[in-house]
Design a protein around this motif. Sequence first.
Motif, PDB file in Angstrom:
ATOM      1  N   TRP A 339       4.949  -5.097   1.424  1.00 26.58           N
ATOM      2  CA  TRP A 339       5.175  -6.539   1.233  1.00 26.58           C
ATOM      3  C   TRP A 339       4.004  -7.300   1.820  1.00 26.58           C
ATOM      4  O   TRP A 339       3.421  -6.876   2.841  1.00 26.58           O
ATOM      5  N   GLY A 344       4.519 -13.406  -1.775  1.00 25.13           N
ATOM      6  CA  GLY A 344       5.722 -12.608  -1.552  1.00 25.13           C
ATOM      7  C   GLY A 344       5.784 -11.372  -2.421  1.00 25.13           C
ATOM      8  O   GLY A 344       6.868 -10.960  -2.869  1.00 25.13           O
ATOM      9  N   TRP A 346       5.791  -7.460  -3.515  1.00 28.15           N
ATOM     10  CA  TRP A 346       6.359  -6.244  -2.945  1.00 28.15           C
ATOM     11  C   TRP A 346       6.192  -5.076  -3.903  1.00 28.15           C
ATOM     12  O   TRP A 346       6.025  -5.264  -5.119  1.00 28.15           O
ATOM     13  N   GLU A 359       7.479 -10.106  -6.913  1.00 29.08           N
ATOM     14  CA  GLU A 359       6.824 -11.140  -6.138  1.00 29.08           C
ATOM     15  C   GLU A 359       7.852 -12.209  -5.780  1.00 29.08           C
ATOM     16  O   GLU A 359       9.018 -12.112  -6.116  1.00 29.08           O
TER      17      GLU A 359
END
Length: 454
Positions: A339, A344, A346, A359
Amino acid sequence: MTFSKKCKVQELAKGKDTMGNLPRDPTLKDIIDQLSCTIHVLKDWLENLERFVCTSLPADAGCPFPPGPGLGPGALATAEEELKATVLQLRETVVQQKETIGSQRDAIRELTAKLSRCESGPDGWRKGLAKGKDTMGDLPRDPAHIIDQLSRTMQALKDRLESLEHQLRANVSYAALPHELREMLQRRLGDLERQLLSKVAELEDEKFLLHNETSAHRQKTETALNALLERVSELEKGNSAFKSPDEFKVSLPLRTNYLYGKIKKTLPELYALTVCLWLRSSASPGIGTPFSYAVPGQANEIVLIEWGNNPIELLINDKVAQLPLFISDGKWHHICVTWTTRDGMWEAFQDGEKLGTGENLAPWHPIKPGGVLILGQEQDTVGGRFDATQAFVGEMSQFNIWDRVLKAEDIVNIANCSTNMPGNIIPWVDNNVDVFGGATKWPVETCEERLLDL
């Protein structure tokens, strides 16, 4: 007149010295006569000396004063003083007599030597003695018998002298000592007693000081031993009981709210991360919560959970992303999630293969530091309030966290056991993991066991 006095008068009339000096031309008869006179003189002295030897009396027997009327205390004291004076005078007389006897012994030895020389002299002396008269009257005519008789007489005199000396020593008791001597002895005994008591007191003081020193030394020794024991305990906790510090697994066999493991270290502030671990579970429905990270104000800062019939979820700051992972078959699986706070984004990997990506999972949110990292339980508060329905059931190992997003090839190499890459933030080592509530740690080699699962 005794024989010795008669002998002395006769010899003085003839011009001879009765104390052992002979005329210029002595004959054997003259020597024998002189020896006889000397022996009889010694006998008379011994008889006089024996009259002064008293039999010792007990100390409390008192003096044998004859009873008589009008004998008062003053007369008794006067008599006692006279007796003391008499005793002292007698003691002096005895000492003088002993000295005289010693000198006479020397004279006897000298006469005996002279007699031996005469015996070995000319034959005419022995013949003249054989034809002469026995002037002593009590000696045999044979010279050999004369010598033997003189020897026996002198030995008898020696025995009597020794007997008298023993009796004199036995009669000198403490009660017969003079008053001044008794006082001197008492003072001496008192001084000795005081010295002894002083020495005992010194020994007691030394014993007390030694006891204090021993107590202090014992306390120091115990303190040092306790410190050593604590150090040994720390070393025992610090050293892994396993073949390698990372070759162990945590077993959580029951779905309860009290079995769990705890990572001792905490996380710093993170803007990206990678979490990888090996796990094995056949729990249903859902494997539970393999790990959770809670900070003050946010119990779900980082959570990996499979609850009920829901898919596995990754929570960042209580935001959720569902992961396409399937691991509840009872086999060992290598799981990795990455992450980053940027957008954001991942990724999800299972056994080295990327199975999902996404995301907008808590974008631009940094992971907060100083929280609590728990294995096997989901935290509703920091470090507690576990829910048994969300507990992980199974085994896990090689839980590592990095502060960056690992490359896909690195994750593949870790999953294939071709490389060993411990986490730079949270490494999987024995002394960094504590277990509670019945959870256990066992030695394991996950790569070998994974091959057995294939």
